[in-house]
Write an enzyme that holds these catalytic residues in place. Structure first.
Site, short mmCIF file in Angstrom:
data_model
loop_
_atom_site.label_atom_id
_atom_site.label_comp_id
_atom_site.label_asym_id
_atom_site.label_seq_id
_atom_site.Cartn_x
_atom_site.Cartn_y
_atom_site.Cartn_z
N ASP A 30 48.89 3.19 87.80
CA ASP A 30 48.59 1.75 87.77
C ASP A 30 48.05 1.37 86.38
OD1 ASP A 30 47.71 -0.53 90.22
OD2 ASP A 30 47.05 -0.82 88.15
N ILE A 31 48.66 0.31 85.77
CA ILE A 31 48.25 -0.03 84.40
C ILE A 31 46.87 -0.68 84.32
CG2 ILE A 31 50.34 -0.31 82.99
CD1 ILE A 31 50.29 -3.29 83.82
N ASN A 86 48.02 -3.67 100.41
CA ASN A 86 47.77 -5.10 100.58
C ASN A 86 49.05 -5.82 101.01
OD1 ASN A 86 45.15 -4.68 99.55
ND2 ASN A 86 45.86 -4.94 97.45
N GLN A 93 47.62 -9.14 97.86
CA GLN A 93 48.91 -8.67 97.33
C GLN A 93 49.36 -9.60 96.21
OE1 GLN A 93 52.28 -8.55 100.08
NE2 GLN A 93 53.47 -7.26 98.68
N HIS A 99 53.78 -1.72 98.31
CA HIS A 99 53.29 -0.57 97.54
C HIS A 99 51.98 -0.06 98.13
CE1 HIS A 99 51.78 -4.29 95.70
NE2 HIS A 99 50.66 -3.62 95.46
N PHE A 100 51.68 1.17 97.76
CA PHE A 100 50.49 1.87 98.26
C PHE A 100 49.65 2.29 97.06
CE2 PHE A 100 52.03 2.43 102.62
CZ PHE A 100 53.38 2.15 102.43
N HIS A 101 48.38 1.98 97.09
CA HIS A 101 47.45 2.36 96.03
C HIS A 101 46.75 3.67 96.42
CE1 HIS A 101 47.10 -1.71 94.01
NE2 HIS A 101 47.49 -2.12 95.21
P1 AMP Z 1 48.47 -5.64 94.53
O1 AMP Z 1 47.32 -6.52 94.20
O2 AMP Z 1 48.24 -4.78 95.74
O3 AMP Z 1 49.78 -6.40 94.59
O4 AMP Z 1 48.55 -4.60 93.33
C1 AMP Z 1 49.46 -4.65 92.29
C2 AMP Z 1 49.08 -3.55 91.34
O5 AMP Z 1 50.16 -3.35 90.44
C3 AMP Z 1 47.85 -3.87 90.48
O6 AMP Z 1 46.87 -2.84 90.67
C4 AMP Z 1 48.38 -3.87 89.05
O7 AMP Z 1 47.48 -3.35 88.13
C5 AMP Z 1 49.64 -3.00 89.19
N1 AMP Z 1 50.67 -3.26 88.19
C6 AMP Z 1 51.21 -4.45 87.85
N2 AMP Z 1 52.18 -4.30 86.93
C7 AMP Z 1 52.26 -2.96 86.68
C8 AMP Z 1 53.07 -2.15 85.81
N3 AMP Z 1 53.99 -2.71 85.01
N4 AMP Z 1 52.87 -0.82 85.79
C9 AMP Z 1 51.92 -0.26 86.59
N5 AMP Z 1 51.14 -0.97 87.44
C10 AMP Z 1 51.30 -2.29 87.49
#
Ligand code: AMP
Ligand code: ZN
Length: 139
Positions: A30-31, A86, A93, A99-101
Site C-alpha cells: 500500500d502506497i 471496506n 472504501q 480489496h483486503f488490507h
Molecule cells: P480503501 O480505503 O479501503 O478503499 O483503501 C484503498 C487503499 O489503496 C488505500 O490504503 C490507499 O493507500 C491504497 N492505494 C491507492 N492507490 C494505490 C496505488 N497506486 N498503489 C498502492 N496502494 C494504493
C-alpha cells in the site's frame, strides 16, 4: 472499468510494488500505509465490493491474505496484524475495486485505538437477529 486504478495496476498500466501474483490474485504494498509493511490483496477481476465477488476469487483472495498477512507480520516484527476490508464509502472504501488490507500493528500505534461498542436497548439484539436471519434467507 477503464478508469479503475486497481484494474490499471492488474494490467501493468500503473506500477506497483508486487508481493505475489497468481491467476486470480495480486498483492502489493500500500502506497499510503497505516504502518510500514501495510499490504493489499486484490482479485484480478474487477468487483465493486466483497459481496459481488465470485466464490473462487474470494477463496483465492482469502488464502493469499493469510499468506501475505503472515509475511507482513514477520517482515516488520509486528505485534499484531489487522485484516481490514471496506465496502462502500460509509465504511471507508475509497477505491471501488474489492480489496483486503493486511496492516501490521504495534502496541500504542494509535490505529483503531477505540472500538466504541454500544449496548442494545432491551429487545434490540433479538430484533436485529430476526432482521439479519430474514435477510439471510433472501440470499
Ligand atoms: P480503501 O480505503 O479501503 O478503499 O483503501 C484503498 C487503499 O489503496 C488505500 O490504503 C490507499 O493507500 C491504497 N492505494 C491507492 N492507490 C494505490 C496505488 N497506486 N498503489 C498502492 N496502494 C494504493
Ligand atoms: Zn477495478
Amino acid at each position: 472499468m477503464p478508469e479503475c486504478i486497481f484494474c490499471k495496476i492488474v494490467k501493468g498500466e500503473i506500477p506497483c510494488a508486487k508481493i505475489l501474483e497468481d491467476d486470480r490474485v495480486l498483492s502489493f504494498v500500500d502506497i499510503n500505509p497505516i504502518n510500514p509493511g501495510h499490504a493489499l490483496v486484490i482479485p484480478k477481476k474487477h468487483y465493486h465490493t466483497l459481496f459481488d465477488m465470485d466464490p473462487d476469487d474470494l477463496q483465492a483472495c482469502i488464502l493469499a491474505a493469510q499468506k501475505v498477512g503472515k509475511a507482513v507480520h514477520r517482515s516488520v516484527a509486528a505485534e499484531g496484524v489487522n485484516l481490514v476490508q471496506n465496502n462502500y464509502r460509509a465504511a471507508g472504501q475509497l477505491i471501488d475495486h474489492a480489496h483486503f488490507h493486511l496492516i501490521p500493528r504495534h502496541e500504542g500505534d494509535g490505529f483503531l485505538s477505540s472500538w466504541p461498542g454500544k449496548p442494545y436497548a432491551p429487545g434490540g439484539l433479538d430484533a436485529h437477529l430476526k432482521r439479519i436471519v430474514e435477510a439471510l434467507s433472501q440470499g
